[in-house]
Design a protein around this motif. Structure first.
Motif, PDB file in Angstrom:
ATOM      1  N   LYS A  21       0.828  -1.210   0.000  1.00 29.18           N
ATOM      2  CA  LYS A  21       0.000   0.000   0.000  1.00 29.18           C
ATOM      3  C   LYS A  21       0.864   1.263   0.000  1.00 29.18           C
ATOM      4  CE  LYS A  21      -3.993  -2.173   2.228  1.00 29.18           C
ATOM      5  NZ  LYS A  21      -4.828  -2.258   3.465  1.00 29.18           N
ATOM      6  N   LEU A  22       1.974   1.234   0.729  1.00 30.79           N
ATOM      7  CA  LEU A  22       2.884   2.376   0.728  1.00 30.79           C
ATOM      8  C   LEU A  22       3.486   2.597  -0.655  1.00 30.79           C
ATOM      9  CD1 LEU A  22       4.724   1.749   4.121  1.00 30.79           C
ATOM     10  CD2 LEU A  22       3.148   3.618   3.615  1.00 30.79           C
ATOM     11  N   VAL A  23       3.855   1.499  -1.309  1.00 25.18           N
ATOM     12  CA  VAL A  23       4.431   1.590  -2.653  1.00 25.18           C
ATOM     13  C   VAL A  23       3.408   2.183  -3.623  1.00 25.18           C
ATOM     14  CG1 VAL A  23       5.288   0.267  -4.617  1.00 25.18           C
ATOM     15  CG2 VAL A  23       6.074  -0.282  -2.314  1.00 25.18           C
ATOM     16  N   LEU A  24       2.201   1.644  -3.589  1.00 26.48           N
ATOM     17  CA  LEU A  24       1.175   2.114  -4.514  1.00 26.48           C
ATOM     18  C   LEU A  24       0.800   3.565  -4.231  1.00 26.48           C
ATOM     19  CD1 LEU A  24      -1.157  -1.020  -4.757  1.00 26.48           C
ATOM     20  CD2 LEU A  24       0.724  -0.346  -6.248  1.00 26.48           C
ATOM     21  N   GLY A  25       0.869   3.942  -2.957  1.00 28.01           N
ATOM     22  CA  GLY A  25       0.558   5.323  -2.602  1.00 28.01           C
ATOM     23  C   GLY A  25       1.547   6.324  -3.173  1.00 28.01           C
ATOM     24  N   GLU A  26       2.747   5.876  -3.466  1.00 32.67           N
ATOM     25  CA  GLU A  26       3.773   6.743  -4.058  1.00 32.67           C
ATOM     26  C   GLU A  26       3.659   6.838  -5.571  1.00 32.67           C
ATOM     27  OE1 GLU A  26       7.748   6.615  -1.256  1.00 32.67           O
ATOM     28  OE2 GLU A  26       7.540   5.127  -2.861  1.00 32.67           O
ATOM     29  N   ARG A  27       2.896   5.945  -6.173  1.00 35.05           N
ATOM     30  CA  ARG A  27       2.873   5.904  -7.633  1.00 35.05           C
ATOM     31  C   ARG A  27       2.147   7.120  -8.202  1.00 35.05           C
ATOM     32  NH1 ARG A  27       7.054   3.529  -8.291  1.00 35.05           N
ATOM     33  NH2 ARG A  27       7.159   3.859  -6.062  1.00 35.05           N
ATOM     34  N   VAL A  28       2.855   7.887  -8.971  1.00 31.83           N
ATOM     35  CA  VAL A  28       2.273   9.008  -9.694  1.00 31.83           C
ATOM     36  C   VAL A  28       2.159   8.644 -11.172  1.00 31.83           C
ATOM     37  CG1 VAL A  28       2.564  11.417 -10.369  1.00 31.83           C
ATOM     38  CG2 VAL A  28       3.148  10.688  -8.038  1.00 31.83           C
ATOM     39  N   LYS A  29       3.239   8.084 -11.668  1.00 34.33           N
ATOM     40  CA  LYS A  29       3.228   7.605 -13.050  1.00 34.33           C
ATOM     41  C   LYS A  29       2.391   6.339 -13.144  1.00 34.33           C
ATOM     42  CE  LYS A  29       6.611   7.297 -16.811  1.00 34.33           C
ATOM     43  NZ  LYS A  29       8.060   7.172 -17.141  1.00 34.33           N
ATOM     44  N   TYR A  30       1.608   6.208 -14.177  1.00 27.71           N
ATOM     45  CA  TYR A  30       0.725   5.058 -14.397  1.00 27.71           C
ATOM     46  C   TYR A  30      -0.291   4.912 -13.255  1.00 27.71           C
ATOM     47  CZ  TYR A  30       4.984   4.128 -17.072  1.00 27.71           C
ATOM     48  OH  TYR A  30       6.100   4.256 -17.870  1.00 27.71           O
ATOM     49  N   LYS A  31      -0.748   6.044 -12.729  1.00 28.29           N
ATOM     50  CA  LYS A  31      -1.664   6.033 -11.588  1.00 28.29           C
ATOM     51  C   LYS A  31      -2.976   5.316 -11.924  1.00 28.29           C
ATOM     52  CE  LYS A  31      -3.151   9.153  -7.911  1.00 28.29           C
ATOM     53  NZ  LYS A  31      -2.251   8.555  -6.939  1.00 28.29           N
ATOM     54  N   LYS A  32      -3.432   5.468 -13.143  1.00 28.96           N
ATOM     55  CA  LYS A  32      -4.673   4.816 -13.559  1.00 28.96           C
ATOM     56  C   LYS A  32      -4.541   3.301 -13.466  1.00 28.96           C
ATOM     57  CE  LYS A  32      -7.835   4.435 -17.525  1.00 28.96           C
ATOM     58  NZ  LYS A  32      -8.094   4.881 -18.922  1.00 28.96           N
ATOM     59  N   PHE A  33      -3.426   2.775 -13.957  1.00 23.47           N
ATOM     60  CA  PHE A  33      -3.190   1.326 -13.918  1.00 23.47           C
ATOM     61  C   PHE A  33      -3.125   0.824 -12.483  1.00 23.47           C
ATOM     62  CE2 PHE A  33       0.244  -1.853 -13.337  1.00 23.47           C
ATOM     63  CZ  PHE A  33      -0.394  -2.964 -13.865  1.00 23.47           C
ATOM     64  N   TYR A  34      -2.336   1.510 -11.649  1.00 25.03           N
ATOM     65  CA  TYR A  34      -2.181   1.047 -10.277  1.00 25.03           C
ATOM     66  C   TYR A  34      -3.475   1.187  -9.488  1.00 25.03           C
ATOM     67  CZ  TYR A  34       2.822   0.432 -10.936  1.00 25.03           C
ATOM     68  OH  TYR A  34       4.041  -0.010 -11.356  1.00 25.03           O
ATOM     69  N   GLY A  35      -4.282   2.188  -9.823  1.00 27.89           N
ATOM     70  CA  GLY A  35      -5.579   2.310  -9.168  1.00 27.89           C
ATOM     71  C   GLY A  35      -6.503   1.159  -9.507  1.00 27.89           C
ATOM     72  N   ARG A  36      -6.441   0.722 -10.763  1.00 27.85           N
ATOM     73  CA  ARG A  36      -7.275  -0.405 -11.186  1.00 27.85           C
ATOM     74  C   ARG A  36      -6.845  -1.726 -10.531  1.00 27.85           C
ATOM     75  NH1 ARG A  36      -7.588   0.248 -17.813  1.00 27.85           N
ATOM     76  NH2 ARG A  36      -9.235   1.857 -17.903  1.00 27.85           N
ATOM     77  N   ILE A  37      -5.544  -1.927 -10.461  1.00 22.89           N
ATOM     78  CA  ILE A  37      -5.037  -3.235 -10.040  1.00 22.89           C
ATOM     79  C   ILE A  37      -4.876  -3.363  -8.529  1.00 22.89           C
ATOM     80  CG2 ILE A  37      -2.538  -2.787 -10.109  1.00 22.89           C
ATOM     81  CD1 ILE A  37      -2.193  -5.473 -11.546  1.00 22.89           C
ATOM     82  N   ALA A  38      -4.864  -2.246  -7.815  1.00 20.55           N
ATOM     83  CA  ALA A  38      -4.563  -2.258  -6.372  1.00 20.55           C
ATOM     84  C   ALA A  38      -5.434  -3.232  -5.569  1.00 20.55           C
ATOM     85  CB  ALA A  38      -4.664  -0.842  -5.808  1.00 20.55           C
ATOM     86  N   PRO A  39      -6.766  -3.235  -5.730  1.00 14.70           N
ATOM     87  CA  PRO A  39      -7.576  -4.164  -4.923  1.00 14.70           C
ATOM     88  C   PRO A  39      -7.223  -5.632  -5.178  1.00 14.70           C
ATOM     89  CG  PRO A  39      -8.953  -2.448  -5.886  1.00 14.70           C
ATOM     90  CD  PRO A  39      -7.619  -2.345  -6.551  1.00 14.70           C
ATOM     91  N   ASP A  40      -6.971  -5.969  -6.438  1.00 13.95           N
ATOM     92  CA  ASP A  40      -6.652  -7.363  -6.754  1.00 13.95           C
ATOM     93  C   ASP A  40      -5.232  -7.724  -6.301  1.00 13.95           C
ATOM     94  OD1 ASP A  40      -9.144  -7.770  -7.816  1.00 13.95           O
ATOM     95  OD2 ASP A  40      -8.521  -7.434  -9.892  1.00 13.95           O
ATOM     96  N   LEU A  41      -4.319  -6.767  -6.331  1.00 19.06           N
ATOM     97  CA  LEU A  41      -2.978  -7.026  -5.801  1.00 19.06           C
ATOM     98  C   LEU A  41      -3.045  -7.333  -4.307  1.00 19.06           C
ATOM     99  CD1 LEU A  41      -0.541  -4.411  -7.408  1.00 19.06           C
ATOM    100  CD2 LEU A  41      -0.617  -6.873  -7.802  1.00 19.06           C
ATOM    101  N   THR A  42      -3.824  -6.550  -3.588  1.00 13.17           N
ATOM    102  CA  THR A  42      -3.966  -6.767  -2.142  1.00 13.17           C
ATOM    103  C   THR A  42      -4.560  -8.143  -1.870  1.00 13.17           C
ATOM    104  OG1 THR A  42      -4.266  -4.400  -1.781  1.00 13.17           O
ATOM    105  CG2 THR A  42      -4.986  -5.872  -0.025  1.00 13.17           C
ATOM    106  N   ALA A  43      -5.603  -8.497  -2.616  1.00 15.20           N
ATOM    107  CA  ALA A  43      -6.228  -9.809  -2.436  1.00 15.20           C
ATOM    108  C   ALA A  43      -5.264 -10.929  -2.795  1.00 15.20           C
ATOM    109  CB  ALA A  43      -7.488  -9.904  -3.293  1.00 15.20           C
ATOM    110  N   ARG A  44      -4.455 -10.705  -3.830  1.00 15.97           N
ATOM    111  CA  ARG A  44      -3.510 -11.733  -4.261  1.00 15.97           C
ATOM    112  C   ARG A  44      -2.395 -11.921  -3.228  1.00 15.97           C
ATOM    113  NH1 ARG A  44      -2.284 -14.509  -8.979  1.00 15.97           N
ATOM    114  NH2 ARG A  44      -4.518 -14.329  -9.287  1.00 15.97           N
ATOM    115  N   TYR A  45      -1.941 -10.851  -2.604  1.00 18.89           N
ATOM    116  CA  TYR A  45      -0.943 -10.963  -1.544  1.00 18.89           C
ATOM    117  C   TYR A  45      -1.479 -11.799  -0.388  1.00 18.89           C
ATOM    118  CZ  TYR A  45       2.640  -7.665  -3.203  1.00 18.89           C
ATOM    119  OH  TYR A  45       3.660  -7.062  -3.885  1.00 18.89           O
ATOM    120  N   GLN A  46      -2.737 -11.572  -0.042  1.00 19.58           N
ATOM    121  CA  GLN A  46      -3.335 -12.352   1.038  1.00 19.58           C
ATOM    122  C   GLN A  46      -3.465 -13.811   0.636  1.00 19.58           C
ATOM    123  OE1 GLN A  46      -4.200 -11.182   4.252  1.00 19.58           O
ATOM    124  NE2 GLN A  46      -4.147 -13.417   4.487  1.00 19.58           N
ATOM    125  N   GLN A  47      -3.833 -14.056  -0.610  1.00 17.44           N
ATOM    126  CA  GLN A  47      -3.944 -15.435  -1.098  1.00 17.44           C
ATOM    127  C   GLN A  47      -2.592 -16.136  -1.048  1.00 17.44           C
ATOM    128  OE1 GLN A  47      -5.215 -15.819  -5.184  1.00 17.44           O
ATOM    129  NE2 GLN A  47      -5.631 -18.010  -4.993  1.00 17.44           N
TER     130      GLN A  47
END
Length: 286
Positions: free
Chosen positions: A17-43
């Protein structure tokens, strides 16, 4: 895995979450993928790093074009090489340089590991490029030579995982055949292990070319054992078995499957070899 080690101190999802919070470049992509990345880390944590039922994310689902998919895969992998003032630079450095290990947990070679191995390769799983639970301190050899065959025919892990597998127990032994001054040595996974663990140990050790490396080490280490036996017999204060047992106790603290621990334990378990070391004809040493 030759040793189970504690999970990283930093929480992988919090770091993500800290890494994604720093992302300025490609913000649209990281915003889309963030929920699934979090779920995948938990998996990943729930499945203890097993790829079964966890195929790589399809990055095309989070971008608008095929070219963008390729570029965003590169950017995900690039998160593993952050600038010093960006996340997760400090978290990665802690795993590399402050892991406090005395032997490589992947193979057992002595010495503090200074590199990180991606258990599930980042080229296949770019979403796990900075997942701390997917990053294991490893020696240079293991990091560079570990096979990319992370999955077996059944779809489960083909390697041992140091954060999850209960492997702080003897996993293998070295067998010696006479003449014991220059013995023929063979390698044997211990038959007192559960069958599933035996198979996993076998595929793991094959993937890091373990025997090729350990055999050379054992041959030079055994010469030191013979010298130790000669010196002990000459001093006449303790038996060779006592000397080797003392050496084993010193080494096992570095890991029950650290290379010296394996050498001494294998010798102690072989009555014929111990008889030779105590009473056989040994060469003279200067």
């Amino acid at each position: 895995m030759v040793a189970k080690i504690p999970k990283p101190e930093d929480n992988s999802i919090d770091v993500l979450k800290l890494v994604l919070g720093e992302r300025v470049k490609y913000k649209k992509f990281y915003g889309r993928i963030a929920p699934d990345l979090t779920a995948r880390y938990q998996q990943y944590d729930d499945q203890k790093g097993c790829p079964s039922g966890m195929p790589p994310l399809s990055l095309r689902d989070y971008v608008d074009t095929d070219n963008e998919e390729t570029a965003r895969k590169k950017s995900l992998i690039g998160l593993y090489d952050p600038a010093e003032d960006k996340y997760p630079y400090n978290e990665l450095e802690k795993l590399r340089k402050k892991n406090k290990l005395l032997a490589c947990p992947v193979c057992g070679e002595l010495g503090r590991p200074r590199t990180l191995d991606h258990c599930l390769p980042k080229t296949t799983y770019p979403e796990f490029a900075i997942n701390l639970l997917n990053l294991v301190p490893a020696c240079d050899w293991c990091q560079g030579e570990k096979l990319a065959d992370y999955q077996n025919a059944a779809g489960t892990r083909s390697f041992l995982h140091p954060y999850y597998d209960e492997v702080n127990r003897p996993l293998y032994s070295i067998m010696l055949q006479a003449p014991y001054l220059t013995p023929v040595i063979t390698f044997e996974i211990r038959n007192d292990l559960p069958r599933g663990l035996q198979d996993l140990v076998a595929s793991h050790l094959d993937g890091i070319s373990f025997w090729e490396r350990f055999k050379e080490y054992f041959e030079s280490s055994y010469l030191n054992v013979i010298r130790m036996a000669s010196d002990t017999r000459e001093a006449g204060m303790i038996t060779v078995a006592t000397a080797i047992q003392s050496a084993y106790q010193l080494q096992v603290g570095k890991g029950v499957n650290s290379w010296d621990a394996v050498v001494y334990r294998s010798l102690l378990e072989d009555a014929d070899v111990m008889e030779f070391l105590q009473n056989g004809e040994l060469p003279e040493f200067p």
